[in-house]
Design a protein around this motif. Structure first.
Motif, mmCIF file in Angstrom:
data_model
loop_
_atom_site.group_PDB
_atom_site.id
_atom_site.type_symbol
_atom_site.label_atom_id
_atom_site.label_comp_id
_atom_site.label_asym_id
_atom_site.label_seq_id
_atom_site.Cartn_x
_atom_site.Cartn_y
_atom_site.Cartn_z
ATOM 1 N N TYR A 244 0.825 -1.215 0.000
ATOM 2 C CA TYR A 244 0.000 0.000 0.000
ATOM 3 C C TYR A 244 0.860 1.267 0.000
ATOM 4 O O TYR A 244 0.891 2.018 0.979
ATOM 5 N N PRO A 245 1.566 1.570 -1.091
ATOM 6 C CA PRO A 245 2.478 2.727 -1.100
ATOM 7 C C PRO A 245 1.824 4.040 -0.693
ATOM 8 O O PRO A 245 2.415 4.838 0.032
ATOM 9 N N MET A 246 0.606 4.307 -1.143
ATOM 10 C CA MET A 246 -0.010 5.609 -0.850
ATOM 11 C C MET A 246 -0.368 5.752 0.613
ATOM 12 O O MET A 246 -0.536 6.876 1.110
ATOM 13 N N GLU A 247 -0.489 4.628 1.339
ATOM 14 C CA GLU A 247 -0.754 4.683 2.769
ATOM 15 C C GLU A 247 0.522 4.543 3.594
ATOM 16 O O GLU A 247 0.603 5.068 4.705
ATOM 17 N N GLU A 248 1.500 3.852 3.066
ATOM 18 C CA GLU A 248 2.720 3.593 3.819
ATOM 19 C C GLU A 248 3.716 4.754 3.758
ATOM 20 O O GLU A 248 4.430 5.017 4.728
ATOM 21 N N LEU A 249 3.787 5.433 2.623
ATOM 22 C CA LEU A 249 4.784 6.477 2.415
ATOM 23 C C LEU A 249 4.245 7.847 2.820
ATOM 24 O O LEU A 249 3.291 8.358 2.218
ATOM 25 N N ALA A 250 4.868 8.461 3.824
ATOM 26 C CA ALA A 250 4.418 9.769 4.296
ATOM 27 C C ALA A 250 4.569 10.836 3.215
ATOM 28 O O ALA A 250 3.771 11.767 3.125
ATOM 29 N N GLY A 251 5.580 10.740 2.380
ATOM 30 C CA GLY A 251 5.806 11.717 1.323
ATOM 31 C C GLY A 251 5.280 11.270 -0.020
ATOM 32 O O GLY A 251 5.808 11.692 -1.063
ATOM 33 N N PHE A 252 4.238 10.475 -0.025
ATOM 34 C CA PHE A 252 3.761 9.887 -1.274
ATOM 35 C C PHE A 252 3.319 10.919 -2.323
ATOM 36 O O PHE A 252 3.632 10.748 -3.508
ATOM 37 N N PRO A 253 2.586 11.995 -1.977
ATOM 38 C CA PRO A 253 2.174 12.942 -3.027
ATOM 39 C C PRO A 253 3.337 13.496 -3.831
ATOM 40 O O PRO A 253 3.250 13.613 -5.057
ATOM 41 N N ALA A 254 4.438 13.825 -3.158
ATOM 42 C CA ALA A 254 5.599 14.359 -3.875
ATOM 43 C C ALA A 254 6.197 13.311 -4.802
ATOM 44 O O ALA A 254 6.582 13.608 -5.940
ATOM 45 N N LEU A 255 6.266 12.067 -4.329
ATOM 46 C CA LEU A 255 6.829 10.995 -5.141
ATOM 47 C C LEU A 255 5.943 10.700 -6.345
ATOM 48 O O LEU A 255 6.436 10.563 -7.477
ATOM 49 N N LEU A 256 4.644 10.620 -6.120
ATOM 50 C CA LEU A 256 3.725 10.380 -7.241
ATOM 51 C C LEU A 256 3.808 11.524 -8.250
ATOM 52 O O LEU A 256 3.770 11.280 -9.465
ATOM 53 N N HIS A 257 3.930 12.733 -7.769
ATOM 54 C CA HIS A 257 4.063 13.884 -8.676
ATOM 55 C C HIS A 257 5.303 13.733 -9.564
ATOM 56 O O HIS A 257 5.251 14.019 -10.769
ATOM 57 N N GLU A 258 6.400 13.253 -9.002
ATOM 58 C CA GLU A 258 7.609 13.009 -9.797
ATOM 59 C C GLU A 258 7.331 11.982 -10.888
ATOM 60 O O GLU A 258 7.719 12.170 -12.050
ATOM 61 N N TRP A 259 6.676 10.894 -10.519
ATOM 62 C CA TRP A 259 6.370 9.846 -11.497
ATOM 63 C C TRP A 259 5.459 10.378 -12.610
ATOM 64 O O TRP A 259 5.687 10.116 -13.789
ATOM 65 N N LEU A 260 4.423 11.093 -12.223
ATOM 66 C CA LEU A 260 3.458 11.601 -13.207
ATOM 67 C C LEU A 260 4.089 12.635 -14.123
ATOM 68 O O LEU A 260 3.849 12.640 -15.336
ATOM 69 N N THR A 261 4.925 13.501 -13.550
ATOM 70 C CA THR A 261 5.604 14.508 -14.367
ATOM 71 C C THR A 261 6.494 13.843 -15.425
ATOM 72 O O THR A 261 6.523 14.254 -16.586
ATOM 73 N N ALA A 262 7.211 12.787 -15.010
ATOM 74 C CA ALA A 262 8.066 12.075 -15.949
ATOM 75 C C ALA A 262 7.250 11.438 -17.062
ATOM 76 O O ALA A 262 7.657 11.424 -18.237
ATOM 77 N N LEU A 263 6.061 10.908 -16.739
ATOM 78 C CA LEU A 263 5.210 10.299 -17.756
ATOM 79 C C LEU A 263 4.740 11.340 -18.766
ATOM 80 O O LEU A 263 4.771 11.115 -19.978
ATOM 81 N N VAL A 264 4.271 12.476 -18.246
ATOM 82 C CA VAL A 264 3.765 13.517 -19.139
ATOM 83 C C VAL A 264 4.865 14.048 -20.037
ATOM 84 O O VAL A 264 4.686 14.266 -21.235
ATOM 85 N N GLU A 265 6.050 14.258 -19.458
ATOM 86 C CA GLU A 265 7.173 14.773 -20.243
ATOM 87 C C GLU A 265 7.648 13.756 -21.286
ATOM 88 O O GLU A 265 8.033 14.135 -22.389
ATOM 89 N N SER A 266 7.563 12.473 -20.940
ATOM 90 C CA SER A 266 8.007 11.444 -21.892
ATOM 91 C C SER A 266 7.092 11.401 -23.101
ATOM 92 O O SER A 266 7.525 11.116 -24.216
ATOM 93 N N ARG A 267 5.827 11.701 -22.877
ATOM 94 C CA ARG A 267 4.893 11.687 -24.000
ATOM 95 C C ARG A 267 5.187 12.829 -24.954
ATOM 96 O O ARG A 267 5.057 12.689 -26.163
#
Length: 267
Positions: A244-267
């Motif tokens: 459960y990463p979104m519940e386990e990781l206290a800094g999850f929003p920042a990490l998810l934002h990094e992942w999503l930004t990379a996806l959008v930029e790759s497109r």
């Protein structure tokens, strides 16, 4: 500001929370649970420019059950999600999901990737998940035993990562025991049978697969194989994290934002 409302989606009165502005981001919960799993992420994601949409899938949380028997085919949830995207008029949304939500996310990438800006599938592989289907079907005959809540609680503790503080793990497990055992069992039947491997090579949006190193529900090598079967997909193994990463990781929003930004930029 979070707005909540009920929408008729596919003939089911469905509960959806969402923030007002930004790039649409659809967040999908795990088996038997509800959108409450994203409660610690919504504000942080909204602050980073997302219109966060968090539904309770049919029969979960505050959404009414679908007509007929509980859903045991995750593809039906994917169809429901596509209908939700249409009902909310979401343009090129991002999608993130965990466990069955991750499988539904992969299904959406196969089904409607040309309409998505990118997806992050956590704690999921493309083929059938680990589950005793015969045992789950037996449980449907009597799933209201008092021990079921304890089993959910202890089972959740077992798949939370070793790097999570004891208090946070306790809270996650306590929240999870609220689930409806009938709905959860049907979800897990879907987990054990869902298979979109045949469509991976044709996915038309950027994909990032994420799995926790301590996730006892999954073989990380199979998740990596799923990523390798998708054109240009990314793969991340989270050290010390479980199911459960979104519940386990206290800094999850920042990490998810990094992942999503990379996806959008790759497109």
């Amino acid at each position: 500001m979070i707005e909540a409302g009920y929408f008729d989606i596919g003939g089911t009165l469905s509960y959806v929370e969402q923030t007002r502005h930004g790039r649409p981001l659809l967040c999908l919960h795990t088996a038997g649970q509800s959108g409450v799993q994203w409660r610690h992420s919504v504000a942080g994601l909204a602050d980073r420019g997302y219109r966060v949409i968090v539904p309770d899938l049919p029969g979960h949380g505050r959404s009414e059950p679908p007509p007929g028997e509980p859903i045991d085919d995750l593809g039906r949830y994917a169809v429901w999600c596509e209908q939700l995207v249409d009902a909310l008029e979401l343009e090129r949304p991002l999608v993130v999901g965990c466990s069955i939500g991750g499988k539904i996310t992969l299904d959406l990438a196969v089904r409607m990737g040309h309409r998505l800006a990118g997806v992050v599938a956590m704690a999921a592989e493309a083929g059938p998940g680990r589950a005793s289907l015969s045992g789950l079907r037996r449980e449907l005959e009597d799933v209201a035993a008092p021990s079921r809540g304890d089993r959910t609680y202890l089972g959740t503790l077992a798949v939370v990562g070793r790097g999570i503080p004891a208090g946070r793990a306790e809270l996650i497990a306590t929240m999870h025991r609220r689930e409806d055992p009938v709905v959860t069992t049907a979800d897990l039947l879907g987990w054990g049978t869902h298979d979109v491997r045949a469509g991976l090579a044709e996915i038309a949006c950027p994909v990032h697969l994420v799995v926790g190193e301590d996730d006892l529900w999954l073989d990380a090598a199979k998740v990596r194989m799923t990523a390798e079967s998708i054109p240009d997909a990314r793969f991340t193994l989270l050290e010390g994290i479980g199911h459960y990463p979104m519940e386990e990781l206290a800094g999850f929003p920042a990490l998810l934002h990094e992942w999503l930004t990379a996806l959008v930029e790759s497109r």
